[in-house]
Design a protein around this motif. Structure first.
Motif, short mmCIF file in Angstrom:
data_model
loop_
_atom_site.label_atom_id
_atom_site.label_comp_id
_atom_site.label_asym_id
_atom_site.label_seq_id
_atom_site.Cartn_x
_atom_site.Cartn_y
_atom_site.Cartn_z
N LEU A 1 0.83 -1.20 0.00
CA LEU A 1 0.00 0.00 0.00
C LEU A 1 0.86 1.25 0.00
N ALA A 2 1.94 1.23 0.78
CA ALA A 2 2.83 2.40 0.82
C ALA A 2 3.38 2.68 -0.58
N GLY A 3 3.69 1.62 -1.31
CA GLY A 3 4.20 1.81 -2.68
C GLY A 3 3.15 2.44 -3.58
N VAL A 4 1.93 1.91 -3.49
CA VAL A 4 0.82 2.44 -4.32
C VAL A 4 0.59 3.91 -4.00
N LEU A 5 0.51 4.24 -2.72
CA LEU A 5 0.21 5.62 -2.33
C LEU A 5 1.34 6.56 -2.73
N GLU A 6 2.57 6.08 -2.60
CA GLU A 6 3.70 6.94 -2.99
C GLU A 6 3.60 7.32 -4.46
N ALA A 7 3.19 6.32 -5.26
CA ALA A 7 3.03 6.59 -6.69
C ALA A 7 1.88 7.56 -6.95
N ASP A 8 0.85 7.53 -6.11
CA ASP A 8 -0.31 8.39 -6.32
C ASP A 8 -0.12 9.79 -5.75
N LEU A 9 0.94 9.98 -5.00
CA LEU A 9 1.11 11.28 -4.33
C LEU A 9 1.10 12.48 -5.27
N PRO A 10 1.79 12.40 -6.41
CA PRO A 10 1.79 13.59 -7.29
C PRO A 10 0.38 14.06 -7.65
N ALA B 1 9.27 7.80 5.25
CA ALA B 1 10.61 7.33 4.88
C ALA B 1 10.85 7.50 3.38
N ARG B 2 9.77 7.35 2.59
CA ARG B 2 9.93 7.49 1.14
C ARG B 2 9.81 8.93 0.67
N ASN B 3 9.12 9.75 1.44
CA ASN B 3 8.84 11.13 1.01
C ASN B 3 8.76 12.03 2.23
N TYR B 4 9.88 12.62 2.57
CA TYR B 4 10.00 13.42 3.80
C TYR B 4 8.99 14.57 3.83
N ASN B 5 8.80 15.22 2.66
CA ASN B 5 7.87 16.36 2.63
C ASN B 5 6.46 15.94 2.96
N PHE B 6 6.05 14.79 2.43
CA PHE B 6 4.71 14.31 2.71
C PHE B 6 4.53 14.10 4.21
N GLY B 7 5.55 13.50 4.84
CA GLY B 7 5.48 13.29 6.28
C GLY B 7 5.23 14.60 7.02
N GLY B 8 5.99 15.65 6.59
CA GLY B 8 5.83 16.95 7.23
C GLY B 8 4.44 17.50 7.02
N GLU B 9 3.93 17.38 5.79
CA GLU B 9 2.59 17.91 5.51
C GLU B 9 1.54 17.16 6.31
N PHE B 10 1.75 15.85 6.49
CA PHE B 10 0.78 15.08 7.26
C PHE B 10 0.74 15.57 8.70
#
Lengths: 753, 164
Positions: free
Chosen positions: A54-63, A96-105
């Motif tokens: 799921l983490a992989g799928v969501l990372e791909a969908d982030l953009p 871990a895969r996207n530091y900015n996303f972590g911050g925004e969350f």
């Protein structure tokens, strides 16, 4: 037939077409929601590999879908607390895969936390803070910044002139996060944490706990103490600390990902100042922990964690969350409860409840159980029996047969049988209990007609009852019937007294007894009768005496059928034949004293209070709607033409009228509570004085029941009553009141102080 | 900011069923609209002997009941095993669908379903013999619902005819 089908498909086709055009982005969002909400469900692979996928799928969908994903994750943090660690792990992997996303969350969570606190959603706020604290374990949030947030929370205990329930909440939040994150925080900041805990300890020592007796299910300390919730949690955390924060129950998927997560960069929580106290804040009320089972009750299988073990807290939290999430879907809820992860390590059935054993235990402890809980037990148990052919080992309870019928146990059985009869019929109850229980069987629910036959012919109202009865059967008009009733002699009036009409109770008696007798066949028949003769009934009950007397007659004829009494009283309030205060006065009257401890009396009282409540709310809503309409009008027309001026004038008039209506309704509501509390005070004072003069112990079954009922009124209607506290304190619950009675009031006040 | 998580909070016991009243005056769309906002429930599989009192007692557990209309045999004008329960609020009816539907009343599993609203005439069974349609054709013996189904009881020889 074919014509209808064609037009149907036209309609359906049209709608589906419309739906299809706008569906695509919604479909993807629904898919994302589903993926996230259902992660790990119904999968043959492990939870960890599901999370990884799921983490992989969501990372791909982030953009493309970052905001949607943020919103969904924030929502699951708030609404799915029982899966807390699953989602913190997911966020950890994403960070871990996207530091900015972590911050925004993290930022989004802080915003959400502020919103929930502003909106008095304190239970959800607890889940959010717990989520943030577990993010420390997932290397998303730096431990020192979490400790800083906790320090800010605990500093609320230093505030002056704030309700205790406010500082209670902030302490509760911090303590309730420690099972998840205590270990990590102590490893990084033990000095600060020790200071924090010692501050909390100081606060807990000086906390006032007047509210506890009112909330305890049982008044006895054995076999299980009824602990105040913060005291219990503190003891659990103390024990956890002594065990060096070793907590073995919580599922922690992030452990499997430690190598990945510890490479991630952490974020600092922004400094968070707890919002200040607002006068309209509604903090959660204190609770008493309900404990029924301990490890001795679950003899086989895994051992039940002790009441001060933190596992107990975590399990109970999770079970509560499951019920709160799935209450609408009873099959799903049951399945979720029974498939509770970690169920093999605990006697799950005893945590949920072992039904027959529970019933037996509750029965044994009826003597010290508070009234609200006894009521619920009666309703639950009779309903349960009705689904299982009323099979029960009644002989196990034959101890109640040798007691005074006013004692809690025989009373309980009597009320259960009465409720069971309502769900079946009289003969059924006779058949299901052993003959030894016959004294507890309810009376057959039949009408008691005063003017039944010639043996009643000497009664003063008899001749009129026959005439009225015939008139009704022959569909006489209201005028004709009123004329007949005019001839009924008034026992309250001297023959030669020409002072004018004083209230004639016999008139009410003759008419209502006869009418209800003719309509006794069913609820519907009786309702129809009340409706048909509404005019006459209104005329007969113009005075307060009239209203009281009509209630007396209803009781007189239907005293063996309390269910019928309740529905008739309900109808008469709704059709304004009697008002709420009259019902309250009647229930507390001397005539009803012998029924005072029966359940149906209190059901009628609480139903009456609720109706009054709904009435006030309805008018308040009409007022709000009219005000909104006026505001909208002001906004809408720039140039006021004559029509809109007229409209506005009408609206303003309407608002004024509604304002008056609201005030009048609130006044009626306040008066209702004054009547009720005043009557309680009178009855209790009489009893206390009588006992004192006779040097008798005050705690008779009647007294305990009465105090319990008084507490129940406060607890069941606390929101409404709080509006009138000032008046209640000034007029009724003054310092001159007997301390036994005043204590109940003070316990109630302590719930929001 | 807040999201409702439709994926999660299903409320399937409250959904409308496939049943549509064939006598309903209006099209399917109108009927469904009414069903989705209705405060009235149809209750089926009652015993012929179940009383209004019993119905009132059980259904009051989920909300204040406004009225109950017991279903009647069109010919005999006696109870024929169904009723309507109307609540003052939609919530009362929804909770009945969630918690009372599928449980027992008078020892029988009862079934509740949304109703578009009571109209005079709908209190009568629509079977040819006067009762409910389901009692026309069923083959089983149900003592609480008049014994055998109407059709089945016509073909069934009586005891007396078989003795010599």
């Amino acid at each position: 037939m074919s014509r209808r089908r064609h037009s149907d498909s036209e309609n359906e086709g049209g709608q589906a077409h419309k739906r299809r055009r706008t569906s695509e982005p919604i479909e993807i969002e629904d898919r994302l929601e589903s993926l996230i909400c259902r992660v790990g469900e119904k999968s043959t692979s492990s939870l960890e590999s599901n999370l990884e996928g799921l983490a992989g799928v969501l990372e791909a969908d982030l953009p493309n879908y970052k905001n949607k994903i943020l919103r969904i994750l924030c929502a699951v943090a708030r609404l799915l607390p029982e899966k807390l660690t699953v989602y913190t792990t997911l966020v950890g992997l994403l960070n871990a895969r996207n530091y900015n996303f972590g911050g925004e969350f993290v930022e989004a969570m802080i915003r959400q936390l502020k919103e929930t606190l502003k909106n008095n959603l304190y239970n959800e706020a607890v889940y959010l803070v717990r989520f943030l604290s577990d993010l420390v374990n997932c290397h998303v949030i730096a431990a020192p910044s979490m400790v800083a947030m906790f320090e800010n929370f605990v500093s609320v205990t230093q505030e002056e002139d704030v309700p205790q329930v406010r500082s209670d909440w902030f302490v509760y939040v911090v303590l309730s996060c420690l099972p998840w994150v205590g270990k990590e925080l102590y490893e990084k900041k033990d000095v600060e944490m020790d200071r924090l805990l010692s501050q909390i300890e100081g606060y807990l020592k000086r906390r006032v706990k007047t509210h506890v007796p009112m909330l305890q299910v049982w008044t006895a300390e054995k076999p299980h103490p009824q602990e105040e919730y913060l005291d219990c949690l503190w003891a659990q955390i103390q024990k956890l600390k002594k065990d060096r924060w070793q907590e073995r129950h919580i599922l922690r998927p992030y452990i499997a990902f430690d190598s990945v997560l510890c490479e991630a960069l952490q974020h600092n929580l922004p400094p968070f100042t707890p919002p200040g106290h607002m006068p309209d804040a509604q903090y959660p009320m204190p609770r008493v922990v309900f404990r029924m089972f301990d490890y001795t009750d679950a003899p086989e299988g895994p051992v039940m964690p002790g009441s001060h073990s933190v596992e107990r807290f975590v399990i109970e939290e999770n079970l509560h969350c499951i019920i709160k999430t799935h209450w609408r879907e009873r099959k799903t809820c049951a399945a979720q409860l029974l498939s509770y992860p970690g169920k093999n390590k605990i006697p799950l059935n005893y945590h949920i409840v072992e039904l027959a054993q529970a019933t037996e235990m509750l029965y044994m402890r009826l003597d010290t159980m508070n009234s609200s809980c006894v009521d619920r037990l009666i309703n639950w148990f009779s309903h349960h029996l009705s689904n299982f052919q009323f099979r029960w080992s009644w002989d196990d309870w034959s101890d109640c047969l040798t007691m005074d019928l006013e004692k809690p146990k025989p009373k309980f059985v009597k009320e259960v049988l009465e409720k069971s009869m309502r769900l079946s019929y009289h003969q059924r109850i006779v058949d299901i209990v052993p003959p030894t229980f016959s004294a507890l069987i309810p009376a057959e629910p039949i009408f008691s007609y005063k003017y039944e036959d010639e043996s009643a012919s000497s009664l003063p109202g008899y001749p009129a009852s026959v005439t009225v009865g015939n008139a009704i059967k022959n569909r006489a008009s209201n005028e004709e019937i009123l004329t007949i009733l005019k001839e009924v002699p008034n026992p309250n009036q001297e023959d030669d007294d020409d002072e004018g009409e004083s209230f004639n109770p016999l008139k009410v008696d003759v008419f209502l007894q006869t009418l209800l007798h003719l309509a006794a066949k069913s609820f519907s028949h009786s309702f129809s009768a009340l409706g048909k003769f509404h005019e006459i009934l209104k005329a007969l009950t113009e005075s307060d005496e009239g209203k009281l007397h009509i209630l007396k007659v209803v009781y007189d004829v239907w005293r063996n059928h309390p269910q019928m009494i309740a529905v008739l009283v309900d109808k008469m309030i709704r059709t304004q034949i009697v008002d709420c205060a009259a019902v309250a006065n009647w229930l507390f009257s001397q005539d009803m004293a012998h029924e005072f401890t029966r359940l149906f009396i209190w059901e009628i009282l609480h139903s009456t209070i609720r109706k009054m409540d709904k009435h006030v709310q309805k008018i308040q809503q009409e007022l709000e709607e009219a005000k909104d309409k006026l505001e909208k009008q002001h906004g809408d027309d720039e140039d006021m033409d004559k029509n809109s001026e007229d409209e506005e004038g009408q609206l303003e008039e309407q608002i004024e009228r509604l304002q008056e209506k609201v005030e009048s309704a609130q006044s009626e509501q306040k008066n209702l509570f004054l009547v009720i509390f005043q009557r309680f005070i009178m009855l209790l004072t009489e009893h206390l004085v009588r006992c004192e003069t006779g040097s008798v112990d005050i705690t008779t079954p009647w007294y305990k029941n009465c105090v319990g009922r008084l507490q129940q009124v406060f607890l069941m209607h606390h929101v409404t009553i709080q509006q009138y506290m000032g008046t209640l304190e000034n007029l009724l619950f003054t310092a001159e009141l007997d301390p036994h009675i005043l204590a109940v009031y003070q316990q109630f006040c302590a719930l929001q102080l | 900011m807040s999201v409702k998580l439709n994926a999660l909070f299903s409320d399937s016991y409250v959904d409308i069923s496939q049943y549509r009243d064939q006598h309903f005056k209006g099209n399917r769309y109108d009927q469904e609209k009414l069903l989705k906002q209705s405060n009235t429930l149809y209750v089926g599989n009652l015993s012929f002997y179940t009383t209004e009192d019993q119905v009132h007692e059980i259904f009051s557990k989920s909300g204040d009941v406004k009225r109950i209309i017991i279903g009647l045999d069109k010919v005999k004008k006696t109870a024929c095993g169904f009723c309507f329960v109307e609540y003052y609020t939609r919530t009362g009816a929804e909770n009945a669908m969630r918690f009372i539907n599928g449980t027992r009343l008078d020892d029988r599993i009862i079934r509740t379903d949304w109703d578009a609203g009571f109209k005079e005439g709908r209190q009568y069974g629509r079977g040819k013999s006067g009762g409910q349609v389901r009692d026309e054709y069923r083959q089983d013996y149900d003592p609480a619902r008049g014994g055998y189904g109407k059709l089945a009881s016509q073909h069934r020889p009586t005891e007396a005819q078989n003795t010599f």
